[in-house]
Scaffold this active site. Structure first.
Site, PDB file in Angstrom:
ATOM      1  CG  ASP A 114      -2.076  -0.997   1.035  1.00 61.11           C
ATOM      2  OD1 ASP A 114      -2.603  -1.075  -0.092  1.00 61.11           O
ATOM      3  OD2 ASP A 114      -2.417  -1.692   2.002  1.00 61.11           O
ATOM      4  CG  ASP A 179      -7.795  -3.523  -3.297  1.00 58.66           C
ATOM      5  OD1 ASP A 179      -8.195  -4.492  -3.973  1.00 58.66           O
ATOM      6  OD2 ASP A 179      -8.286  -3.219  -2.211  1.00 58.66           O
TER       7      ASP A 179
HETATM    8  N1  GLY Z   1      -7.436  -2.193   0.274  1.00 64.60           N
HETATM    9  C1  GLY Z   1      -8.104  -1.058  -0.134  1.00 64.60           C
HETATM   10  C2  GLY Z   1      -9.582  -1.118  -0.015  1.00 64.60           C
HETATM   11  O1  GLY Z   1     -10.123  -1.578   0.960  1.00 64.60           O
HETATM   12  O2  GLY Z   1     -10.232  -0.693  -0.912  1.00 64.60           O
END
Ligand code: GLY
Length: 399
Positions: A114, A179
């Site tokens: 992330d 994501d």
């Molecule tokens: N991991 C990012 C989201 O929950 O969208």
């Protein structure tokens, strides 16, 4: 926050082309509202004398704040950068800088993917708006940290480690969630800034592998694909935050649309534009009439089923960008849909009166329904993409 700055925002907006259908009070009023609402939130945090990074409201009505390692830590600084851009208020510059610098240590994070969300939304916007080269050095280090997670045989960047925490209990070897596509902007922007092809090659390899394995024939996407990093074989396709393994988790679809549009912007490769167009068309076919998805496209469409305003905000921002890359008729269709989404998000159903909703903008987002976590709440990333959508619309209106 001085009223004079609000008036200058409005003056700037009224100077735009008044014949365009989007240049109406909805955009103007919502920029003004966001300025006040987030301005109040900043003032409250500043008064506390502590550094705090707001994420959402808890069940007890209190604001939940996150640490710099959290995937959501870049959104509040990023929202301040957007407000600075939208308002031109010089007082917001040191505030944006301070909340950005508080994330400095994140550039060295290598234990999850992330880092792109964290650094790109904070330092990335800071660099875009100020050209500060110390920001660029932080972004480059972050890109190198992300690069350590590239698994060349499988051709992907690993999302999560599987040695500790709840991710260790699922039997995965090398999990990749959709994501993760969002993190690629970090690599592509630094590839351009430093003429480093290796960063772009990694980003494109990940994006191409994701097209191959994450997407179904109708261009909806699985949430998670688990790879064997030694052979590249796909071990399984599942959901973590969605309704079922075969369902279309709404925010995942939004990340897909946004990220392939971004891939085209930063590489110029037509296959990414085609992918983004197919995803957009699938979404426009499946979204409810008001433009706000239920938390999963395959969850029962009942009045009591939670929506996900964050997914709508991400989609709206992406559709505005995509509308500028496609032929005019298609672009109009995407822009009109984004406009509808923004109007719904700006309506009293989604936007609480000033001073309410914990200083956040849209209500009714869903973080992680299967974990009963953050269901029907405001979320900092809904604010961020909502502001980004307003910024992109405003930019499109400028002659
Ligand atoms: N991991 C990012 C989201 O929950 O969208």
């Amino acid at each position: 926050m001085k009223l004079i700055y609000l008036f200058s925002v409005l003056g700037l907006l009224y100077a735009c082309n008044t014949t365009h259908k989007l240049n109406d009070n909805v955009i103007d009023e919502n920029i003004e509202f966001a300025y006040k609402q987030i301005g109040n939130e900043i003032q409250a945090i500043e008064k506390s004398g502590k550094f705090m990074n707001p994420v959402t409201l808890g069940k007890d009505g209190r604001t939940y704040y996150c640490k710099y390692t959290d995937w959501r830590s870049g959104f509040f600084p990023g929202s301040i950068w957007y407000l600075y851009e939208l308002s031109g208020d010089p007082k917001l510059l040191p505030v944006a800088q301070k909340y950005t610098q508080a994330l400095k240590e994140a550039q060295y994070l290598t234990w999850h993917h992330d880092i792109g969300f964290i650094i790109n939304n904070s330092y990335g916007n800071g660099y875009r708006l100020t050209g500060d080269t110390t920001y660029r050095s932080v972004i480059l280090q972050a890109a190198k940290s992300l690069q350590t997670r590239f698994r060349p045989v499988a051709g992907i960047i690993q999302s999560w480690d599987t040695k500790f925490g709840w991710q260790a209990e699922r039997g995965w070897d090398c999990p990749v969630i959709i994501d993760n596509m969002m993190n690629l902007e970090l690599l592509l922007s630094m590839s351009k800034a430093y003429a480093d092809d290796s960063l772009q090659n990694i980003a494109c390899t990940h994006a191409n592998t994701t097209i191959q394995h994450h997407f179904r024939d109708d261009y909806s996407t699985y949430h998670l694909v688990d790879y064997d990093p030694e052979t590249g074989a796909v071990r399984g396709k599942q959901t973590v935050q969605g309704f079922s393994d075969d369902s279309s988790w709404s925010r995942g679809q939004a990340w897909a649309l946004y990220s392939y549009t971004m891939m085209f912007r930063l590489t110029g490769y037509q296959n990414y534009l085609l992918q983004a167009g197919h995803i957009a068309d699938m979404l426009l076919r499946r979204l409810p009439a008001d433009g706000i998805p239920y938390w999963d496209f395959d969850a029962p469409a009942l009045a009591s089923t939670p929506r996900d305003a964050s997914a709508a905000a991400i989609m709206a921002s992406a559709l505005v960008e995509l509308s500028g890359f496609v032929p005019a008729a298609e672009g109009e269709r995407y822009m009109a849909f984004a406009e509808k989404q923004i109007r719904t998000l700006a309506s009293p159903e989604y936007t609480a009166p000033a001073g309410e909703n914990g200083g956040f903008i849209p209500r009714h987002s869903t973080g992680a329904y299967p974990f009963s976590s953050e269901v029907d709440v405001p979320l900092t990333y809904a604010d961020y993409y909502y502001l980004e959508a307003l910024t992109r619309i405003k930019r499109r209106l400028q002659p």
